[in-house]
Write a protein that holds these residues in place. Sequence first.
Motif, PDB file in Angstrom:
ATOM      1  N   GLY A 160      39.106  41.898  32.152  1.00 24.88           N
ATOM      2  CA  GLY A 160      40.064  42.845  31.608  1.00 24.88           C
ATOM      3  C   GLY A 160      40.999  43.469  32.636  1.00 24.88           C
ATOM      4  O   GLY A 160      41.661  44.458  32.343  1.00 24.88           O
ATOM      5  N   ARG A 161      41.066  42.878  33.829  1.00 20.31           N
ATOM      6  CA  ARG A 161      41.904  43.450  34.900  1.00 20.31           C
ATOM      7  C   ARG A 161      43.188  42.651  35.084  1.00 20.31           C
ATOM      8  O   ARG A 161      43.163  41.419  35.031  1.00 20.31           O
ATOM      9  CB  ARG A 161      41.123  43.472  36.202  1.00 20.31           C
ATOM     10  CG  ARG A 161      39.847  44.325  36.090  1.00 20.31           C
ATOM     11  CD  ARG A 161      39.070  44.350  37.352  1.00 20.31           C
ATOM     12  NE  ARG A 161      39.808  45.134  38.344  1.00 20.31           N
ATOM     13  CZ  ARG A 161      39.404  45.301  39.585  1.00 20.31           C
ATOM     14  NH1 ARG A 161      38.291  44.747  39.994  1.00 20.31           N
ATOM     15  NH2 ARG A 161      40.120  46.018  40.425  1.00 20.31           N
ATOM     16  N   PRO A 162      44.311  43.336  35.334  1.00 19.74           N
ATOM     17  CA  PRO A 162      45.547  42.622  35.645  1.00 19.74           C
ATOM     18  C   PRO A 162      45.331  41.789  36.919  1.00 19.74           C
ATOM     19  O   PRO A 162      44.808  42.284  37.915  1.00 19.74           O
ATOM     20  CB  PRO A 162      46.561  43.734  35.904  1.00 19.74           C
ATOM     21  CG  PRO A 162      45.975  44.961  35.290  1.00 19.74           C
ATOM     22  CD  PRO A 162      44.492  44.782  35.342  1.00 19.74           C
ATOM     23  N   THR A 163      45.722  40.524  36.864  1.00 22.10           N
ATOM     24  CA  THR A 163      45.428  39.571  37.937  1.00 22.10           C
ATOM     25  C   THR A 163      46.639  38.676  38.161  1.00 22.10           C
ATOM     26  O   THR A 163      47.395  38.399  37.236  1.00 22.10           O
ATOM     27  CB  THR A 163      44.206  38.708  37.536  1.00 22.10           C
ATOM     28  OG1 THR A 163      43.128  39.569  37.185  1.00 22.10           O
ATOM     29  CG2 THR A 163      43.772  37.775  38.637  1.00 22.10           C
ATOM     30  N   ASN A 164      46.801  38.219  39.399  1.00 20.26           N
ATOM     31  CA  ASN A 164      47.785  37.180  39.697  1.00 20.26           C
ATOM     32  C   ASN A 164      47.286  36.392  40.894  1.00 20.26           C
ATOM     33  O   ASN A 164      46.225  36.693  41.454  1.00 20.26           O
ATOM     34  CB  ASN A 164      49.191  37.749  39.930  1.00 20.26           C
ATOM     35  CG  ASN A 164      49.311  38.604  41.176  1.00 20.26           C
ATOM     36  OD1 ASN A 164      48.433  38.633  42.047  1.00 20.26           O
ATOM     37  ND2 ASN A 164      50.410  39.333  41.274  1.00 20.26           N
ATOM     38  N   GLY A 165      48.062  35.385  41.300  1.00 19.62           N
ATOM     39  CA  GLY A 165      47.686  34.595  42.468  1.00 19.62           C
ATOM     40  C   GLY A 165      46.350  33.904  42.281  1.00 19.62           C
ATOM     41  O   GLY A 165      46.069  33.335  41.234  1.00 19.62           O
TER      42      GLY A 165
ATOM     43  N   GLY B 282      42.967  34.994  41.948  1.00 17.68           N
ATOM     44  CA  GLY B 282      41.986  36.051  41.699  1.00 17.68           C
ATOM     45  C   GLY B 282      42.353  37.409  42.265  1.00 17.68           C
ATOM     46  O   GLY B 282      41.484  38.259  42.452  1.00 17.68           O
ATOM     47  N   ASN B 283      43.634  37.663  42.520  1.00 18.19           N
ATOM     48  CA  ASN B 283      44.053  38.944  43.090  1.00 18.19           C
ATOM     49  C   ASN B 283      44.160  40.014  42.001  1.00 18.19           C
ATOM     50  O   ASN B 283      44.862  39.826  41.017  1.00 18.19           O
ATOM     51  CB  ASN B 283      45.406  38.813  43.792  1.00 18.19           C
ATOM     52  CG  ASN B 283      45.886  40.140  44.319  1.00 18.19           C
ATOM     53  OD1 ASN B 283      45.169  40.814  45.052  1.00 18.19           O
ATOM     54  ND2 ASN B 283      47.092  40.526  43.953  1.00 18.19           N
ATOM     55  N   THR B 284      43.482  41.126  42.200  1.00 18.46           N
ATOM     56  CA  THR B 284      43.542  42.244  41.258  1.00 18.46           C
ATOM     57  C   THR B 284      44.104  43.513  41.913  1.00 18.46           C
ATOM     58  O   THR B 284      44.045  44.578  41.334  1.00 18.46           O
ATOM     59  CB  THR B 284      42.148  42.545  40.671  1.00 18.46           C
ATOM     60  OG1 THR B 284      41.245  42.844  41.736  1.00 18.46           O
ATOM     61  CG2 THR B 284      41.619  41.376  39.858  1.00 18.46           C
ATOM     62  N   HIS B 285      44.643  43.402  43.107  1.00 17.16           N
ATOM     63  CA  HIS B 285      45.152  44.565  43.845  1.00 17.16           C
ATOM     64  C   HIS B 285      46.676  44.610  43.786  1.00 17.16           C
ATOM     65  O   HIS B 285      47.346  43.655  44.174  1.00 17.16           O
ATOM     66  CB  HIS B 285      44.699  44.524  45.309  1.00 17.16           C
ATOM     67  CG  HIS B 285      43.222  44.410  45.462  1.00 17.16           C
ATOM     68  ND1 HIS B 285      42.366  45.453  45.172  1.00 17.16           N
ATOM     69  CD2 HIS B 285      42.435  43.382  45.830  1.00 17.16           C
ATOM     70  CE1 HIS B 285      41.119  45.069  45.383  1.00 17.16           C
ATOM     71  NE2 HIS B 285      41.141  43.809  45.780  1.00 17.16           N
ATOM     72  N   GLY B 286      47.212  45.722  43.302  1.00 18.35           N
ATOM     73  CA  GLY B 286      48.661  45.919  43.294  1.00 18.35           C
ATOM     74  C   GLY B 286      49.422  44.929  42.435  1.00 18.35           C
ATOM     75  O   GLY B 286      50.568  44.602  42.736  1.00 18.35           O
TER      76      GLY B 286
ATOM     77  N   TRP C 289      45.640  36.554  48.999  1.00 13.90           N
ATOM     78  CA  TRP C 289      44.365  35.841  49.018  1.00 13.90           C
ATOM     79  C   TRP C 289      43.653  36.047  50.345  1.00 13.90           C
ATOM     80  O   TRP C 289      42.453  36.316  50.388  1.00 13.90           O
ATOM     81  CB  TRP C 289      44.596  34.363  48.734  1.00 13.90           C
ATOM     82  CG  TRP C 289      43.357  33.606  48.388  1.00 13.90           C
ATOM     83  CD1 TRP C 289      42.225  34.081  47.768  1.00 13.90           C
ATOM     84  CD2 TRP C 289      43.120  32.224  48.618  1.00 13.90           C
ATOM     85  NE1 TRP C 289      41.311  33.061  47.609  1.00 13.90           N
ATOM     86  CE2 TRP C 289      41.838  31.921  48.120  1.00 13.90           C
ATOM     87  CE3 TRP C 289      43.868  31.214  49.197  1.00 13.90           C
ATOM     88  CZ2 TRP C 289      41.276  30.649  48.186  1.00 13.90           C
ATOM     89  CZ3 TRP C 289      43.316  29.946  49.245  1.00 13.90           C
ATOM     90  CH2 TRP C 289      42.036  29.669  48.745  1.00 13.90           C
ATOM     91  N   VAL C 290      44.395  35.955  51.442  1.00 17.71           N
ATOM     92  CA  VAL C 290      43.792  36.177  52.763  1.00 17.71           C
ATOM     93  C   VAL C 290      43.170  37.566  52.814  1.00 17.71           C
ATOM     94  O   VAL C 290      42.027  37.736  53.259  1.00 17.71           O
ATOM     95  CB  VAL C 290      44.831  35.975  53.895  1.00 17.71           C
ATOM     96  CG1 VAL C 290      44.320  36.535  55.213  1.00 17.71           C
ATOM     97  CG2 VAL C 290      45.174  34.501  54.034  1.00 17.71           C
TER      98      VAL C 290
END
Length: 193
Positions: free
Chosen positions: A69-74, A76-80, A95-96
């Motif tokens: 349920g978390r906004p994600t991109n890239g 598996g990135n959920t930060h910012g 990712w790094v």
Amino acid sequence: MTMNKRLVCSVALVIGLVTGGVALEATQSVGKVALENIEQTVLRISPKGLSIIGNAEGCRLDPYTCPAGRPTNGIGNTHGVQEKKVSLEQVAKDWVKNVEGAEQCIRQAEIAAKKVMTQGQFDAFTSFSFNTGCQRLRQNRNGSTTQIYRYLQQGQFTQACDQLPRWIYGGGVKLKGLVHRREQEYARCMALD
């Protein structure tokens, strides 16, 4: 009818950006990250470990909501995460940063154990930590220490590897994607390289 266009990117291409083109099956530590405009970053995970994470997570340039349920991109990135497309370079940088966090969690367990993991063990547990998050790796929902983390802290890395196939449920449901990911992590964890 509304059509949602998914902007998919290549995990292999992102790994190439991070490693400077090292073969995906390489089992030695990535070392210094090859990305421009990023701090002196050194990753201990191998390209093979990055492949496990990247192929399990997939790669999307557009934001989406993950199963948790978390906004994600890239990858598996959920930060910012913002409501806009990101570049491959931004995917690699995020990712790094996220892999560094997962590595830090595993290094802390190694320090407690006063033992060093094999490259395969480090790759597998970094992937696991990336997936579950460090807090969940360490603690059960009731606040007690997980068995896998207890084994890691005690330096019983093979026993910790044996715990990986148990972590295949999301929301109480057995998930095929987690079954496959844990099989990959287990095989990497037991590898003799």
